[in-house]
Design an enzyme around this catalytic site. Structure first.
Site, PDB file in Angstrom:
ATOM      1  N   ASP A 123     -15.595   9.733   5.947  1.00  0.00           N
ATOM      2  CA  ASP A 123     -14.599   8.670   5.893  1.00  0.00           C
ATOM      3  C   ASP A 123     -13.223   9.306   6.033  1.00  0.00           C
ATOM      4  OD1 ASP A 123     -14.849   5.558   5.065  1.00  0.00           O
ATOM      5  OD2 ASP A 123     -12.883   6.332   4.469  1.00  0.00           O
ATOM      6  N   ARG A 139       0.816  -1.214   0.000  1.00  0.00           N
ATOM      7  CA  ARG A 139       0.000   0.000   0.000  1.00  0.00           C
ATOM      8  C   ARG A 139       0.855   1.272   0.000  1.00  0.00           C
ATOM      9  NH1 ARG A 139      -5.179  -1.025   2.415  1.00  0.00           N
ATOM     10  NH2 ARG A 139      -5.975  -2.982   1.516  1.00  0.00           N
TER      11      ARG A 139
END
Length: 290
Positions: free
Chosen positions: A163, A52
Site C-alpha cells: 500500500d 487531511r
C-alpha cells in the site's frame, strides 16, 4: 491533468482565510497527488484536502498551505506523508464475497496442488489498506482445516501485501480488529485462524507468518522480479483516470503467471492493451491466457 477549478467550483474549508488555504493551494496539491499517485481530486474534494493536510501543516510549522506545498516539493519523506494522508482506506473483511468464493472453489485447489508438489505459490494484495482484504485472502487460502492449513503454510507459499499509506500498513501488520469485524468471514475460517485477544479479534501467527507488508506506489517502479499466481487489486482504480487505469491493469496482468488470476473492484473493468491477454472468468475476475 484536467482544467483547473474555477473560483465558483472551489469550496474552501469554512472559516479558513485564503491566506492560509486558497484555490491555488488546492490546485497545487491536486496536481501533485495526481503526478505522484495517479489519484484524481475534483474541486468538490477541496474540503477533504484541507482536513487531511491541515494537521501536517501545523505539525511542520508551515503556517500556510503555500509554505507546506513548498516543503513537500523539496522533501521526499514529507511528500510521502502528504500522499498517505490523502488516500482513502475504507475496507472490510470479505468484501465482495463472490471473489473469495471463486478463489476457494476454483483457484485454491490448483494452488494447494502446486504447493504440495514443491512449486512456489505467490499471491499479491495490491492496495491492501488496513489488511482486511489480505487476511480474508490468507484465511481463504489456508482453509477451515487448521492441520491442513499449517501443512500448506510450511510449503513455498508467500503473500505480498502493499500500500502507499504507511498508517494503513501499520494497522494491517497489527492484524488485530474490532471483535465483530470478522463476522463477514465464514465461521469455519474465523474459528481456525483468529482468536480473541484483549476484547479484539486477532489473526493467529500461523497465518500472519505468510505475509510480507511493504510500502509501494503502484504508479512507480515495482521491485518484484517473480510473477504471481493471484493478484487482488480491488477498489483502488476508482480514484484514477482512464489512461492510468489501463496502464496499471496492463502492468498487473504482466505480473501474473500464465493462467494466473486478477481480481478487481466491482465497478472496475479490464480495458485497453490488457484485454488482449486477460480473459473474464467471472464478475470482475480475469485469467491471464497461457
Amino acid at each position: 491533468m484536467s482544467a483547473t477549478a474555477s473560483p465558483a467550483d472551489f469550496v474552501p474549508f469554512p472559516g479558513v482565510s485564503a491566506g492560509v488555504y486558497a484555490r491555488e493551494d488546492f490546485e497545487a496539491v491536486r496536481d501533485l497527488i495526481y503526478q505522484e499517485a495517479g489519484i484524481v481530486l475534483p474541486p468538490r474534494k477541496a474540503t477533504l484536502v484541507y482536513s487531511r493536510l491541515a494537521p501536517l501543516v501545523r505539525a511542520t510549522g508551515s503556517a500556510t498551505f503555500a509554505n507546506y506545498i513548498q516543503r513537500i516539493r523539496a522533501d521526499d519523506q514529507e511528500r510521502r506523508r502528504a500522499v498517505s494522508a490523502l488516500t482513502t482506506n475504507h475496507t472490510f473483511f470479505y468484501r465482495e464475497p463472490h471473489h473469495f468464493e471463486h478463489f476457494i472453489e476454483t483457484v485454491r485447489p490448483e494452488l494447494v496442488h502446486a504447493a504440495e508438489t514443491g512449486k512456489p505459490v505467490r499471491l499479491w494484495s495490491a492496495g491492501c489498506s488496513t489488511g482486511e482484504e489480505t487476511w480474508s485472502l490468507v484465511l481463504s487460502l489456508l482453509g477451515p482445516d487448521r492441520t491442513e492449513g499449517r501443512r500448506l503454510a510450511q510449503r513455498d507459499v508467500a503473500v505480498l501485501a502493499t500500500d502507499i499509506a504507511d498508517h494503513a500498513l501499520s494497522a494491517a501488520r497489527e492484524a488485530s480488529y474490532a471483535a465483530d469485524a470478522l463476522k463477514p468471514v465464514p465461521e469455519p475460517l474465523r474459528r481456525a485462524w483468529s482468536e480473541s485477544r484483549d476484547g479484539r479479534a486477532a489473526i493467529v501467527p500461523d497465518a500472519t507468518a505468510l505475509v510480507r507488508f511493504r510500502w509501494l506506489n503502484l504508479l512507480g517502479e515495482w521491485p518484484m522480479k517473480k510473477k504471481f499466481d493471484v493478484i487482488f487489486c480491488r477498489n483502488v482504480m476508482i480514484y484514477f483516470d482512464q489512461p492510468t487505469k489501463e496502464r496499471l491493469v496492463e502492468r498487473l496482468g504482466q505480473m501474473l503467471v500464465p493462467n494466473g488470476h486478477l481480481y478487481i473492484g466491482h465497478s472496475e473493468r479490464v480495458t485497453g492493451a490488457a484485454a488482449r491477454f486477460l480473459s473474464p472468468v467471472g464478475s470482475t475476475i480475469y485469467r491471464r491466457t497461457a
